[in-house]
Design a protein around this motif. Structure first.
Motif, PDB file in Angstrom:
ATOM      1  N   GLN A  37       3.725  -1.320 -20.615  1.00  0.00           N
ATOM      2  CA  GLN A  37       4.422  -2.161 -21.596  1.00  0.00           C
ATOM      3  C   GLN A  37       4.326  -3.655 -21.250  1.00  0.00           C
ATOM      4  OE1 GLN A  37       8.371  -0.539 -21.415  1.00  0.00           O
ATOM      5  NE2 GLN A  37       7.889   1.233 -22.738  1.00  0.00           N
ATOM      6  N   GLU A  38       4.074  -3.952 -19.973  1.00  0.00           N
ATOM      7  CA  GLU A  38       4.041  -5.337 -19.510  1.00  0.00           C
ATOM      8  C   GLU A  38       2.736  -6.008 -19.938  1.00  0.00           C
ATOM      9  OE1 GLU A  38       5.168  -8.799 -18.049  1.00  0.00           O
ATOM     10  OE2 GLU A  38       6.482  -7.040 -17.884  1.00  0.00           O
ATOM     11  N   ARG A  39       2.845  -7.187 -20.533  1.00  0.00           N
ATOM     12  CA  ARG A  39       1.666  -7.885 -21.061  1.00  0.00           C
ATOM     13  C   ARG A  39       1.070  -8.895 -20.084  1.00  0.00           C
ATOM     14  NH1 ARG A  39      -0.085  -4.452 -24.618  1.00  0.00           N
ATOM     15  NH2 ARG A  39       1.484  -3.887 -26.192  1.00  0.00           N
ATOM     16  N   GLN A  40       1.854  -9.356 -19.127  1.00  0.00           N
ATOM     17  CA  GLN A  40       1.360 -10.390 -18.223  1.00  0.00           C
ATOM     18  C   GLN A  40       1.525  -9.951 -16.759  1.00  0.00           C
ATOM     19  OE1 GLN A  40       3.666 -13.791 -19.712  1.00  0.00           O
ATOM     20  NE2 GLN A  40       1.765 -14.607 -20.583  1.00  0.00           N
ATOM     21  N   LEU A  41       0.818  -8.940 -16.403  1.00  0.00           N
ATOM     22  CA  LEU A  41       0.912  -8.409 -15.046  1.00  0.00           C
ATOM     23  C   LEU A  41       0.406  -9.412 -14.005  1.00  0.00           C
ATOM     24  CD1 LEU A  41      -0.279  -4.709 -15.538  1.00  0.00           C
ATOM     25  CD2 LEU A  41       2.041  -5.522 -15.083  1.00  0.00           C
ATOM     26  N   ASP A  42      -0.561 -10.218 -14.389  1.00  0.00           N
ATOM     27  CA  ASP A  42      -1.155 -11.145 -13.425  1.00  0.00           C
ATOM     28  C   ASP A  42      -0.233 -12.308 -13.067  1.00  0.00           C
ATOM     29  OD1 ASP A  42      -1.352 -12.141 -15.968  1.00  0.00           O
ATOM     30  OD2 ASP A  42      -3.301 -13.094 -15.664  1.00  0.00           O
ATOM     31  N   SER A  43       0.827 -12.509 -13.813  1.00  0.00           N
ATOM     32  CA  SER A  43       1.734 -13.626 -13.544  1.00  0.00           C
ATOM     33  C   SER A  43       2.931 -13.207 -12.682  1.00  0.00           C
ATOM     34  CB  SER A  43       2.248 -14.221 -14.853  1.00  0.00           C
ATOM     35  OG  SER A  43       3.032 -13.266 -15.565  1.00  0.00           O
ATOM     36  N   GLN A  44       3.026 -11.938 -12.387  1.00  0.00           N
ATOM     37  CA  GLN A  44       4.159 -11.426 -11.621  1.00  0.00           C
ATOM     38  C   GLN A  44       3.829 -11.427 -10.121  1.00  0.00           C
ATOM     39  OE1 GLN A  44       7.182 -10.386 -12.563  1.00  0.00           O
ATOM     40  NE2 GLN A  44       6.962 -10.483 -14.791  1.00  0.00           N
ATOM     41  N   THR A  45       4.581 -12.216  -9.348  1.00  0.00           N
ATOM     42  CA  THR A  45       4.372 -12.235  -7.886  1.00  0.00           C
ATOM     43  C   THR A  45       5.710 -12.284  -7.157  1.00  0.00           C
ATOM     44  OG1 THR A  45       4.182 -14.656  -7.840  1.00  0.00           O
ATOM     45  CG2 THR A  45       2.127 -13.397  -8.012  1.00  0.00           C
ATOM     46  N   THR A  46       5.718 -11.768  -5.939  1.00  0.00           N
ATOM     47  CA  THR A  46       6.907 -11.797  -5.077  1.00  0.00           C
ATOM     48  C   THR A  46       6.953 -13.140  -4.331  1.00  0.00           C
ATOM     49  OG1 THR A  46       5.789 -10.928  -3.131  1.00  0.00           O
ATOM     50  CG2 THR A  46       6.621  -9.312  -4.726  1.00  0.00           C
ATOM     51  N   PRO A  47       7.996 -13.398  -3.551  1.00  0.00           N
ATOM     52  CA  PRO A  47       8.050 -14.652  -2.781  1.00  0.00           C
ATOM     53  C   PRO A  47       6.856 -14.853  -1.850  1.00  0.00           C
ATOM     54  CG  PRO A  47      10.223 -13.678  -2.874  1.00  0.00           C
ATOM     55  CD  PRO A  47       9.285 -12.682  -3.484  1.00  0.00           C
ATOM     56  N   ASN A  48       6.266 -13.761  -1.365  1.00  0.00           N
ATOM     57  CA  ASN A  48       5.090 -13.863  -0.486  1.00  0.00           C
ATOM     58  C   ASN A  48       3.778 -13.812  -1.263  1.00  0.00           C
ATOM     59  OD1 ASN A  48       6.437 -14.193   1.936  1.00  0.00           O
ATOM     60  ND2 ASN A  48       6.544 -11.997   2.348  1.00  0.00           N
ATOM     61  N   LYS A  49       3.899 -14.018  -2.586  1.00  0.00           N
ATOM     62  CA  LYS A  49       2.740 -14.042  -3.476  1.00  0.00           C
ATOM     63  C   LYS A  49       2.017 -12.698  -3.569  1.00  0.00           C
ATOM     64  CE  LYS A  49       3.379 -18.378  -4.435  1.00  0.00           C
ATOM     65  NZ  LYS A  49       3.957 -18.753  -5.751  1.00  0.00           N
ATOM     66  N   ASN A  50       2.730 -11.625  -3.303  1.00  0.00           N
ATOM     67  CA  ASN A  50       2.165 -10.306  -3.539  1.00  0.00           C
ATOM     68  C   ASN A  50       2.152 -10.050  -5.038  1.00  0.00           C
ATOM     69  OD1 ASN A  50       1.655  -9.051  -0.887  1.00  0.00           O
ATOM     70  ND2 ASN A  50       3.863  -9.325  -0.596  1.00  0.00           N
ATOM     71  N   THR A  51       1.036  -9.595  -5.550  1.00  0.00           N
ATOM     72  CA  THR A  51       0.945  -9.251  -6.965  1.00  0.00           C
ATOM     73  C   THR A  51       1.473  -7.837  -7.166  1.00  0.00           C
ATOM     74  OG1 THR A  51      -1.257  -8.251  -6.802  1.00  0.00           O
ATOM     75  CG2 THR A  51      -1.148 -10.648  -7.139  1.00  0.00           C
ATOM     76  N   ILE A  52       1.565  -7.445  -8.404  1.00  0.00           N
ATOM     77  CA  ILE A  52       2.014  -6.085  -8.698  1.00  0.00           C
ATOM     78  C   ILE A  52       1.037  -5.055  -8.116  1.00  0.00           C
ATOM     79  CG2 ILE A  52       0.841  -5.853 -10.937  1.00  0.00           C
ATOM     80  CD1 ILE A  52       4.466  -4.778 -10.115  1.00  0.00           C
ATOM     81  N   LEU A  53      -0.244  -5.458  -7.970  1.00  0.00           N
ATOM     82  CA  LEU A  53      -1.243  -4.570  -7.375  1.00  0.00           C
ATOM     83  C   LEU A  53      -0.989  -4.410  -5.867  1.00  0.00           C
ATOM     84  CD1 LEU A  53      -3.778  -2.863  -7.938  1.00  0.00           C
ATOM     85  CD2 LEU A  53      -5.163  -4.902  -7.448  1.00  0.00           C
ATOM     86  N   HIS A  54      -0.597  -5.486  -5.201  1.00  0.00           N
ATOM     87  CA  HIS A  54      -0.238  -5.405  -3.779  1.00  0.00           C
ATOM     88  C   HIS A  54       0.921  -4.422  -3.578  1.00  0.00           C
ATOM     89  CE1 HIS A  54      -2.288  -9.400  -3.504  1.00  0.00           C
ATOM     90  NE2 HIS A  54      -2.534  -9.029  -2.259  1.00  0.00           N
ATOM     91  N   VAL A  55       1.912  -4.515  -4.451  1.00  0.00           N
ATOM     92  CA  VAL A  55       3.098  -3.662  -4.326  1.00  0.00           C
ATOM     93  C   VAL A  55       2.717  -2.195  -4.510  1.00  0.00           C
ATOM     94  CG1 VAL A  55       5.378  -3.111  -5.284  1.00  0.00           C
ATOM     95  CG2 VAL A  55       4.637  -5.503  -5.100  1.00  0.00           C
ATOM     96  N   ALA A  56       1.916  -1.912  -5.520  1.00  0.00           N
ATOM     97  CA  ALA A  56       1.475  -0.533  -5.765  1.00  0.00           C
ATOM     98  C   ALA A  56       0.651  -0.010  -4.588  1.00  0.00           C
ATOM     99  CB  ALA A  56       0.651  -0.480  -7.050  1.00  0.00           C
ATOM    100  N   ALA A  57      -0.176  -0.875  -4.014  1.00  0.00           N
ATOM    101  CA  ALA A  57      -1.010  -0.484  -2.873  1.00  0.00           C
ATOM    102  C   ALA A  57      -0.151  -0.191  -1.651  1.00  0.00           C
ATOM    103  CB  ALA A  57      -2.010  -1.592  -2.559  1.00  0.00           C
ATOM    104  N   GLU A  58       0.850  -1.020  -1.416  1.00  0.00           N
ATOM    105  CA  GLU A  58       1.706  -0.838  -0.241  1.00  0.00           C
ATOM    106  C   GLU A  58       2.439   0.496  -0.273  1.00  0.00           C
ATOM    107  OE1 GLU A  58       5.418  -2.990   2.136  1.00  0.00           O
ATOM    108  OE2 GLU A  58       4.560  -3.936   0.353  1.00  0.00           O
ATOM    109  N   PHE A  59       2.891   0.893  -1.445  1.00  0.00           N
ATOM    110  CA  PHE A  59       3.673   2.121  -1.546  1.00  0.00           C
ATOM    111  C   PHE A  59       2.820   3.346  -1.923  1.00  0.00           C
ATOM    112  CE2 PHE A  59       6.812  -1.243  -1.930  1.00  0.00           C
ATOM    113  CZ  PHE A  59       7.778  -0.808  -1.016  1.00  0.00           C
ATOM    114  N   GLY A  60       1.524   3.162  -1.967  1.00  0.00           N
ATOM    115  CA  GLY A  60       0.623   4.286  -2.203  1.00  0.00           C
ATOM    116  C   GLY A  60       0.705   4.897  -3.581  1.00  0.00           C
ATOM    117  N   LYS A  61       0.969   4.079  -4.592  1.00  0.00           N
ATOM    118  CA  LYS A  61       1.109   4.579  -5.958  1.00  0.00           C
ATOM    119  C   LYS A  61      -0.240   4.467  -6.690  1.00  0.00           C
ATOM    120  CE  LYS A  61       5.382   5.317  -5.070  1.00  0.00           C
ATOM    121  NZ  LYS A  61       5.859   6.709  -4.859  1.00  0.00           N
TER     122      LYS A  61
END
Length: 396
Positions: A37-61
């Motif tokens: 549903q999210e249209r701008q996935l590339d603009s979402q980052t954490t304080p350490n500049k992790n993208t949504i792809l980094h988060v998915a990779a870290e948790f093995g999703k």
């Protein structure tokens, strides 16, 4: 006015980025619907500049990774504040399915952009702020399956050292990860073997005292047996230092000539064994290469000289008791010091050397002193200092 606006702009730039909490939670729970549903996935980052792809990779999703890549393939090479791609993160955590999905994404990017054969290699070659690749991270964290897969994808990739000077092969050997060493040697055409301070993966394997790992390395890279570190120490010097007699035998069986190689101070492995008081290593070296006992260092000192100087009585006594080593007893170094001179200078006491029938007690060095005169000179100096001290105290 301008300064105020500039301050506001600067404050906004310094403000930490944050990811939408509902999106973050959806990813770590593996819920793909929110992502779709999210249209701008590339603009979402954490304080350490992790993208949504980094988060998915870290948790093995893996399913989330697939959805994200389908929507925004460019996130593949986007890095966080540590300079890490999502592949670094997945490799570090050992999520093999995520690693495969990311590599598949690189292949899709290659087809989409028609950039030749380098898309996967480009991804594998991205280094973080410590100059480590995803393979470095997989090796560091002992993820064998990930290591094998990454190497299968590009067996000829020239993995160089990170900012600590560690190549993946050296890193595995230093940590005693024998299975990873074997995997790298088997998969790579010509894996880099360098480590910090001129060391090689063979030096590292010797320090681990792992015969199997040493054999693996020597089979693929036999020349490493003669490679020296920044001090001029070969793996045999290291084996002597660690008193690894079985490793000494293994290395000499591979190439006996290494027993005659000197470090930057002219010391052979035999000298190192003598300074360490390692009679077992000394015996193994001499059994295989008996004439290496004649080798001297830059000072012209043989193994008896250095054993006396370092106060290694067990080595000294072993040499004195061996009739085949009698020629060492009165040998002179470049200052014409015999081992007895060095015993006198060190002020150690070894009755076996002093009373040995072959010892020449009248031998003089370049200062025209016998060993006894060295002792007397040292004693007189000490007495003079004591007398002056007492005289000073008396006159106060």
């Amino acid at each position: 006015m301008e300064s105020s606006e500039e301050a506001i702009t600067l404050a906004r730039q310094m403000e930490a980025s944050r990811m939408d909490s509902s999106l973050y939670k959806a990813v770590i729970r593996g819920r793909t619907q929110k992502l779709e549903q999210e249209r701008q996935l590339d603009s979402q980052t954490t304080p350490n500049k992790n993208t949504i792809l980094h988060v998915a990779a870290e948790f093995g999703k893996t399913q989330c990774v697939d959805v994200i890549l389908k929507a925004c393939l460019s996130l593949l090479k986007q890095v966080n504040l540590k300079g890490e791609t999502a592949l670094h993160v997945a490799a570090r955590e050992g999520h093999i399915d995520v690693v495969k999905a990311l590599v598949a994404g690189a292949k899709a990017l290659h087809e989409e952009l028609e950039i030749g054969t380098g898309a996967v290699r480009d991804l594998l070659g991205v280094t973080n702020n410590k100059k480590s690749t995803a393979l470095h991270e997989a090796v560091r964290n002992r993820h064998l399956e990930v290591v094998k897969y990454l190497l299968e994808e590009d067996s000829e990739f020239p993995y160089v050292g990170n900012d600590a000077g560690e190549t993946p092969l050296y890193m595995a050997a230093e940590r005693g990860y024998a299975k990873l060493v074997h995997a790298i040697l088997e998969a790579c055409t010509s894996p880099a073997h360098d480590g910090p301070k001129g060391r090689t993966a063979l030096h590292a394997a010797v320090s681990c005292k792992d015969k199997g790992m040493i054999e693996d390395i020597l089979r693929k890279k036999p020349f490493l047996v003669k490679e020296a570190d920044e001090h001029g120490w070969t793996p045999l010097h290291w084996a002597a230092y660690f008193d690894s007699s079985l490793i000494i035998i293994q290395l000499l069986q591979h190439d006996e000539s290494v027993a005659y190689l000197k470090d930057k101070e002219g010391m052979t492995a035999l000298h190192v064994a003598a300074t360490r008081g390692s009679t077992c290593s000394l015996k193994k070296l001499m059994a295989k290469c008996p004439d290496c006992i004649e080798m001297v260092d830059e000072k012209g000192q043989n193994v008896l000289h250095v054993a006396v100087e370092k106060g290694q009585k067990n080595v000294v006594n072993y040499i004195l008791e061996n009739p085949l080593l009698g020629s060492l007893i009165n040998e002179e170094d470049k200052s014409r010091n015999t081992p007895l001179h060095l015993l006198a200078e060190s002020q150690n006491y070894n009755p076996k050397l002093i009373s040995h029938p072959k010892v020449d007690k009248k031998a003089v060095n370049t200062a025209h002193l016998t060993a006894l005169e060295i002792i007397h000179t040292s004693t007189l100096i000490k007495m003079g200092i004591t007398e002056r001290f007492h005289a000073t105290q008396y006159h106060r």
